[in-house]
Design an enzyme around this catalytic site. Structure first.
Site, PDB file in Angstrom:
ATOM      1  N   ARG A  71      -2.965  11.200   6.137  1.00  0.00           N
ATOM      2  CA  ARG A  71      -3.080   9.818   6.625  1.00  0.00           C
ATOM      3  C   ARG A  71      -2.568   8.815   5.598  1.00  0.00           C
ATOM      4  O   ARG A  71      -2.837   8.939   4.407  1.00  0.00           O
ATOM      5  CB  ARG A  71      -4.543   9.507   6.943  1.00  0.00           C
ATOM      6  N   ARG A 110      -0.536   9.670  -0.490  1.00  0.00           N
ATOM      7  CA  ARG A 110      -1.662  10.187  -1.279  1.00  0.00           C
ATOM      8  C   ARG A 110      -1.537  11.655  -1.644  1.00  0.00           C
ATOM      9  O   ARG A 110      -1.901  12.060  -2.748  1.00  0.00           O
ATOM     10  CB  ARG A 110      -2.945   9.982  -0.478  1.00  0.00           C
ATOM     11  N   HIS A 156      -7.879  11.785  -2.077  1.00  0.00           N
ATOM     12  CA  HIS A 156      -7.353  10.496  -2.534  1.00  0.00           C
ATOM     13  C   HIS A 156      -7.102  10.618  -4.034  1.00  0.00           C
ATOM     14  O   HIS A 156      -7.948  11.123  -4.763  1.00  0.00           O
ATOM     15  CB  HIS A 156      -8.388   9.405  -2.236  1.00  0.00           C
ATOM     16  N   GLU A 176      -6.549   2.164  -3.277  1.00  0.00           N
ATOM     17  CA  GLU A 176      -5.103   2.167  -3.447  1.00  0.00           C
ATOM     18  C   GLU A 176      -4.577   0.743  -3.633  1.00  0.00           C
ATOM     19  O   GLU A 176      -3.505   0.515  -4.170  1.00  0.00           O
ATOM     20  CB  GLU A 176      -4.506   2.774  -2.174  1.00  0.00           C
ATOM     21  N   PHE A 191       0.858  -1.169   0.000  1.00  0.00           N
ATOM     22  CA  PHE A 191       0.000   0.000   0.000  1.00  0.00           C
ATOM     23  C   PHE A 191       0.900   1.227   0.000  1.00  0.00           C
ATOM     24  O   PHE A 191       2.062   1.137   0.419  1.00  0.00           O
ATOM     25  CB  PHE A 191      -0.864  -0.005   1.269  1.00  0.00           C
ATOM     26  N   HIS A 230     -11.497  12.889   0.427  1.00  0.00           N
ATOM     27  CA  HIS A 230     -11.575  11.539   0.971  1.00  0.00           C
ATOM     28  C   HIS A 230     -11.594  11.460   2.491  1.00  0.00           C
ATOM     29  O   HIS A 230     -12.403  10.745   3.071  1.00  0.00           O
ATOM     30  CB  HIS A 230     -10.379  10.754   0.429  1.00  0.00           C
ATOM     31  N   GLN A 253      -7.598  15.222   3.256  1.00  0.00           N
ATOM     32  CA  GLN A 253      -6.910  14.422   2.233  1.00  0.00           C
ATOM     33  C   GLN A 253      -7.747  14.212   0.972  1.00  0.00           C
ATOM     34  O   GLN A 253      -8.908  13.818   1.049  1.00  0.00           O
ATOM     35  CB  GLN A 253      -6.583  13.053   2.820  1.00  0.00           C
ATOM     36  N   LEU A 263     -14.546   5.986  -4.990  1.00  0.00           N
ATOM     37  CA  LEU A 263     -13.158   5.610  -4.728  1.00  0.00           C
ATOM     38  C   LEU A 263     -12.736   4.338  -5.446  1.00  0.00           C
ATOM     39  O   LEU A 263     -13.444   3.345  -5.440  1.00  0.00           O
ATOM     40  CB  LEU A 263     -12.961   5.388  -3.228  1.00  0.00           C
TER      41      LEU A 263
END
Ligand SMILES: Cc1cc2nc3c(=O)[nH]c(=O)nc-3n(C[C@H](O)[C@H](O)[C@H](O)COP(=O)(O)OP(=O)(O)OC[C@H]3O[C@@H](n4cnc5c(N)ncnc54)[C@H](O)[C@@H]3O)c2cc1C
Length: 607
Positions: A406, A283, A239, A252, A117, A364, A237, A249
């Site tokens: 994050r 991100r 994404h 990831e 990730f 996000h 954030q 979404l």
């Protein structure tokens, strides 16, 4: 009006709320969960990619490396004590979920399977590591189902489709909350020794978002309107991979499986921006890179999107180029990304096995929120003063373990780890605390505001104002920011509040299932959070993590290793005072790891 009394009131039934409810009830507390949605419809159920934990099942991994990635990914604004707890507690929290029955994917030897990730590395940034545990791409769904079953077993009482609109404070304590029952329109008072907010995020502040329609931040707004600050609101954030035009979404995990970002020239552009970890950079970095590509005219067909390609031929080509022996085939991709394929086929008419996916950054995740300590107790100032009886966990809370940005999979960890710590703390607290009386007329303020909204004689419908708000925030308080646009954005939120107060009209005048009025209520909450986001962003004259200022391009560790606390000073929860908000930037970032190990000291982020 009906009144209910419980030791602990948990507002919200996502992963954080359910974990807190489970642990409070295990500790002997009588627990109610109050949720505007049926619990398993909470947004946690939409989390696809996975939950990070340094189990080391496939290659060597350690919690301290996870903490390092969290601190670095958060651009050094994370409180380091919280990041360490997150990483260390993640390991047994995930194993505990497995023991509760969560069907994680497995390795051939029967251990929990893990995948790569963004931002997850071993040995302090040396190379990517497989840390994300997953149940196909339905991890959040499985977490919700598992925890809900456990709560039912533990006799937690659920109040579903109860919309919390106010928090009750008395004698310096939090004593419960007020909710509207959707089915009847009736007000209910929940009287508790402890109240925990776990109401999730507020992506609906922006036009393009991955968040469900219900993520309007009403829990956060209720608390904020009663004088509790919002922390670090400027850090929101985006994404990088939302489905073009819709924001839905695309996990990831797609890049974790080997998916590659390409511009109109078929160029793997992340090689330019993050030469070391490329498409798996964190991100904020990937979202900005996509914006820069689009700005340079490299969007697909000159438009504002790029491609994400997970076709086996593409993935295998890049795996070979990187000297890896692993190869993928269609069946493997189809298995690992089942939900993703479904979403793309349904919403975009694109089959990711044969075509690249059109993607753009999408709003996000809120790094900011209600400030808490590592036991989920709400703190109200830079001295970490606890407000007795009030707790928060999950996305609505700001612990702050994520700092300015994050890492993927760390939200699910946050829910489980800090939800559990909150539940344990509450169970302890309610054993020795007694019920503090409710304030007089506990529903008066919210009832008056509902009446005002319902009987508004204006010309504008709530959705019109909401659309305008979302446009303003997308254009002025998005991925890239600068003073003029931020000031205009702030000004616009204030004008919108004015129109919300004076020019609203509601079609449905009834009481039962009146979603019209509740949507208007949610809009008021969005406006409050948008205003606080714009002001906090305007005030922070540096770039850090998700907060990227074009007029202050550098990170400024001398002046800005501090959290922002934003207060509404008004006595009226629904009307601004003058001046409307107050900022405090005296809350220092915890640097306890850096004090022992220079690896954790702020340095330039190189990818
Ligand atoms: C599409 C998507 C995919 C994601 N994928 C991942 C991932 O793979 N890994 C990861 O770590 N994170 C992921 N995230 C982020 C993560 O899922 C969320 O941050 C997290 O689930 C939030 O959980 P929560 O318990 O705080 O709140 P939620 O799950 O959002 O639940 C909020 C709860 O609060 C209740 N509520 C809200 N307002 C009120 C009110 N006024 N009154 C009463 N109840 C209220 C709702 O009914 C709901 O039960 C993803 C997010 C999205 C949107």
């Amino acid at each position: 009006m009906q009144t209910h009394q419980f030791d602990a009131i948990i507002v919200g039934a996502g992963g954080a709320g359910l974990m807190a409810a489970l642990y409070a009830s295990k500790g002997g507390a009588k627990v109610a969960v109050v949720s505007k949605l049926y619990p398993t419809r909470s947004h946690t159920g939409a989390a696809l990619g996975g939950i990070g934990a340094a189990l080391g099942n496939l290659e060597e991994d350690k919690p301290i490396w996870h903490a390092y990635d969290t601190v670095k990914g958060g651009d050094y604004l994370a409180d380091q004590n919280a990041a360490l707890i997150l990483a260390e507690n993640a390991v047994d929290a995930v194993i505990e979920l497995e023991h509760m029955g969560l069907p994680f994917d497995r390795t051939p030897e029967g251990r929990i399977s893990q995948r790569r990730f963004g931002g997850h590395t071993s040995n302090f940034g040396e190379k990517p590591v497989r840390r994300a545990c997953h149940a196909a791409d339905r991890t959040g769904h499985m977490i919700l189902q598992t925890l809900y079953q456990q709560c039912i077993k533990n006799e937690v009482k659920f109040f579903d489709e109860f919309h919390v609109v106010d928090v009750l404070l008395n004698q310096g304590h939090c004593v419960g909350c007020v909710a509207v029952q959707l089915g009847t329109g009736e007000m209910h008072v929940f009287h508790g020794k402890a109240t925990l907010f776990a109401t999730g995020g507020w992506g609906r502040v922006w036009r393009v978002t991955s968040n469900a329609h219900t993520l309007t931040g009403d829990g956060a707004a209720a608390v904020y309107r009663r004088g509790i600050p919002m922390q670090d609101m400027e850090f929101y954030q985006f994404h990088p991979t939302g489905l073009y035009g819709l924001g839905v979404l695309l996990t990831e995990g797609i890049r974790g499986e080997g998916g590659i970002l390409l511009n109109r020239h078929g160029e793997r552009f992340m090689e330019k921006y993050a030469p070391k970890i490329k498409d798996l950079a964190s991100r904020d970095v990937v979202s900005r890179s996509i914006y820069l590509e689009v700005r340079a005219g490299n969007g697909i067909g000159g438009k504002d999107y790029v491609h994400l390609d997970v076709r086996p031929a593409t993935v295998n080509r890049y795996l070979a180029e990187a000297g890896e022996t692993r190869r993928v085939d269609e069946a493997q991709i189809a298995r690992a990304l089942a939900e993703t394929l479904d979403v793309c086929r349904t919403y975009a008419g694109v089959d990711p096995l044969t075509e690249p996916m059109p993607i753009q950054p999408t709003a996000h995740y809120a790094m900011g929120g209600i400030p808490t300590n590592v036991d989920a107790e709400v703190v109200i100032d830079e001295n970490w003063t606890v407000l007795p009886g009030m707790y928060a966990a999950g996305e609505v809370a700001c612990v702050s373990c994520h700092g300015a940005n994050r890492l993927g999979t760390n939200s699910l960890v946050d829910l489980i780890v800090f939800g559990r710590r909150g539940g344990i703390k509450i169970a302890e607290y309610v054993k020795q605390a007694s019920f503090i009386p409710l304030p007089p007329n506990p529903t008066a303020a919210s009832e008056a505001e509902f009446k005002r909204i319902r009987t508004g004689k204006g010309k504008t419908r709530p959705y019109e104002l909401r659309k305008e708000l979302q446009r303003v925030m997308m254009d002025n308080v998005g991925v890239f920011r600068e003073e003029k646009a931020l000031s205009a954005g702030l000004e616009a939120t204030r004008e919108l509040r004015q129109r919300f107060r004076t020019d609203l009209t509601i079609d449905d005048q009834g009481h039962k299932f009146n979603t019209d009025v509740l949507e208007a209520w949610e809009l008021g909450c969005l406006i409050d959070l948008a205003e606080s986001t714009a002001l906090s962003a305007l005030n922070r004259t540096e770039s850090r993590g998700a907060h990227s200022r074009e007029d202050y391009k550098n990170r400024d560790d001398v002046n800005w290793l501090v959290h922002t606390l934003c207060y509404r000073k008004s006595d009226d929860p629904y009307e601004n005072a003058n001046p409307p908000l107050e900022l405090n930037t005296k809350k220092k970032v915890d640097m306890s790891l850096a004090e022992k190990d220079p690896a954790f000291a702020p340095k330039e982020r190189v990818y």
